[in-house]
Design a protein around this motif. Sequence first.
Motif, PDB file in Angstrom:
ATOM      1  N   ASP A 168       0.983  -1.347  -0.011  1.00 51.41           N
ATOM      2  CA  ASP A 168      -0.139  -0.080   0.230  1.00 51.41           C
ATOM      3  C   ASP A 168       1.346   1.113  -0.216  1.00 51.41           C
ATOM      4  O   ASP A 168       2.115   0.849   0.400  1.00 51.41           O
ATOM      5  N   CYS A 170       0.946   6.097  -0.777  1.00 49.45           N
ATOM      6  CA  CYS A 170       0.466   6.821  -0.674  1.00 49.45           C
ATOM      7  C   CYS A 170       0.922   7.640  -1.528  1.00 49.45           C
ATOM      8  O   CYS A 170       2.054   7.834  -1.134  1.00 49.45           O
ATOM      9  N   THR A 171       0.070   8.797  -2.519  1.00 47.13           N
ATOM     10  CA  THR A 171       1.359   9.825  -3.619  1.00 47.13           C
ATOM     11  C   THR A 171       1.651  10.911  -2.569  1.00 47.13           C
ATOM     12  O   THR A 171       0.730  11.908  -2.019  1.00 47.13           O
ATOM     13  N   ILE A 182       5.956   8.973  -3.695  1.00 44.13           N
ATOM     14  CA  ILE A 182       5.133   8.328  -3.308  1.00 44.13           C
ATOM     15  C   ILE A 182       5.949   7.889  -1.738  1.00 44.13           C
ATOM     16  O   ILE A 182       7.155   7.809  -1.341  1.00 44.13           O
ATOM     17  N   ASN A 183       5.296   7.207  -0.388  1.00 41.65           N
ATOM     18  CA  ASN A 183       5.092   7.160   1.111  1.00 41.65           C
ATOM     19  C   ASN A 183       4.601   5.358   1.025  1.00 41.65           C
ATOM     20  O   ASN A 183       3.610   5.902   0.539  1.00 41.65           O
ATOM     21  N   SER A 185       4.637   3.062   4.381  1.00 35.76           N
ATOM     22  CA  SER A 185       4.480   3.045   5.303  1.00 35.76           C
ATOM     23  C   SER A 185       4.783   1.958   6.655  1.00 35.76           C
ATOM     24  O   SER A 185       5.080   2.123   7.699  1.00 35.76           O
ATOM     25  N   THR A 192      10.457   6.108   1.847  1.00 40.38           N
ATOM     26  CA  THR A 192      10.083   7.593   0.535  1.00 40.38           C
ATOM     27  C   THR A 192      10.871   7.323  -0.219  1.00 40.38           C
ATOM     28  O   THR A 192      12.058   7.205  -0.066  1.00 40.38           O
ATOM     29  N   ASP A 207      -2.225  12.942  -3.543  1.00 36.75           N
ATOM     30  CA  ASP A 207      -2.442  12.701  -1.731  1.00 36.75           C
ATOM     31  C   ASP A 207      -3.432  11.987  -2.016  1.00 36.75           C
ATOM     32  O   ASP A 207      -4.522  11.684  -1.567  1.00 36.75           O
ATOM     33  N   GLU A 208      -3.576  10.541  -2.308  1.00 36.63           N
ATOM     34  CA  GLU A 208      -4.692   9.561  -2.694  1.00 36.63           C
ATOM     35  C   GLU A 208      -3.748   8.100  -2.178  1.00 36.63           C
ATOM     36  O   GLU A 208      -2.265   8.305  -2.397  1.00 36.63           O
ATOM     37  N   CYS A 209      -4.238   7.304  -1.828  1.00 37.43           N
ATOM     38  CA  CYS A 209      -3.594   5.793  -1.444  1.00 37.43           C
ATOM     39  C   CYS A 209      -4.482   4.714  -2.029  1.00 37.43           C
ATOM     40  O   CYS A 209      -5.036   5.311  -2.443  1.00 37.43           O
ATOM     41  N   TYR A 210      -2.907   3.668  -2.708  1.00 34.28           N
ATOM     42  CA  TYR A 210      -3.772   2.800  -3.465  1.00 34.28           C
ATOM     43  C   TYR A 210      -3.304   1.301  -3.004  1.00 34.28           C
ATOM     44  O   TYR A 210      -1.774   1.682  -2.678  1.00 34.28           O
ATOM     45  N   SER A 211      -3.331   1.045  -3.774  1.00 34.27           N
ATOM     46  CA  SER A 211      -2.790  -0.874  -3.052  1.00 34.27           C
ATOM     47  C   SER A 211      -2.372  -1.522  -4.478  1.00 34.27           C
ATOM     48  O   SER A 211      -2.750  -0.671  -5.188  1.00 34.27           O
TER      49      SER A 211
END
Length: 357
Positions: A168, A170-171, A182-183, A185, A192, A207-211
């Motif tokens: 997972d 996040c941009t 991207i990060n 976590s 990063t 500012d969105e997160c993806y799998s």
Amino acid sequence: MKKLTLAFFAVFALILSSCEVEPAGGKDVTSIDAKGKAPKKNSVEFDFSEECQTSEAILFAGQNIEVGKVTVSESGGNYVITYEITNDEWCITETHLSVVSAPEDFPMTKSGNPKNGNFEYSDEFECEKAVTYEVAIEKGPFIAAHAVVECVSSSPETITASLPETVDFCTIDQGPDAYLNINISEGPLVGTYGAWCIDNDSPINLDECYSADVYDIGEELPDSFEYPENFDLVNWLLNQNPVGETSPGSGEAYTYGDVQFAIWKLLDDIEDESCEECSLGDFTPEHVDELVALAQENGEGFTPECGDVAGVVLISEDAQPLVIPIPLECSPCEETAWADGCDFPGGNWATYFEYSE
């Protein structure tokens, strides 16, 4: 004078009877007399215990690190002998296996240490978690199972072999050193990264997160790229870290837009005029062509080594696929391993066991 002559022959006879000739190359040589007798078996004595009868032996590395197990079962007239790594920090790079009817039949030195290089079954691997052999039952039941194991951080192959299946992320933002930052976590890839898009046809939002599914850039990828054969060129380009370096043609610095456009040209069907609204910031077509030409000239067949970065591909169902550079911070970490059991008569710590249900 006679006494001196007798003394000379006595000393000469003593020298002849006490000297040994070492075989060439330091190898053990078993002699056969003129009558053609068969070579003698090893004459060392084994101190075997019933505690060494088992169908599952712990695989110890470096004498005391439990890295896995060796299991034995029977199927169709064969022993099925499996090395299995159960410690996630290790993997197998070599195996040497001997199966004999009596311990004295193991390949050994005269002092009773096993010669695992002469074991009947052996193989080499990049980084395996399980290795299986099938051996005829009549050859057993005594088993010496040796392996060479590595930490998963010890080589480029073992690092990429230990990648997670999914991640997972996040941009964060764009530029100045990468197309996208991207990060991650959680998990083994936490951190990063400067990421690069590898398919211009798909969108992605800040500012969105993806799998995403995770792939080594060198393995077979889903069939969605126009020129997948050029991933080695992209991997080479990532290792040059060209952002900020001076173009030999213009004398100006390459931008992240130049690098991103070059990656698209290597993997995608895209022309200069079709990228007027690509959100790349500044890019120079001449710079892009220079980078493409350099990759084509130098990157074919490129494989990263220790100290380089390995391209790792993130493919999400609802966002453009990305490639991120993973540093290959290799460290030497290799150990020999033996399946636990009774000791060989020699001075090292090698062990063997007898298969028993």
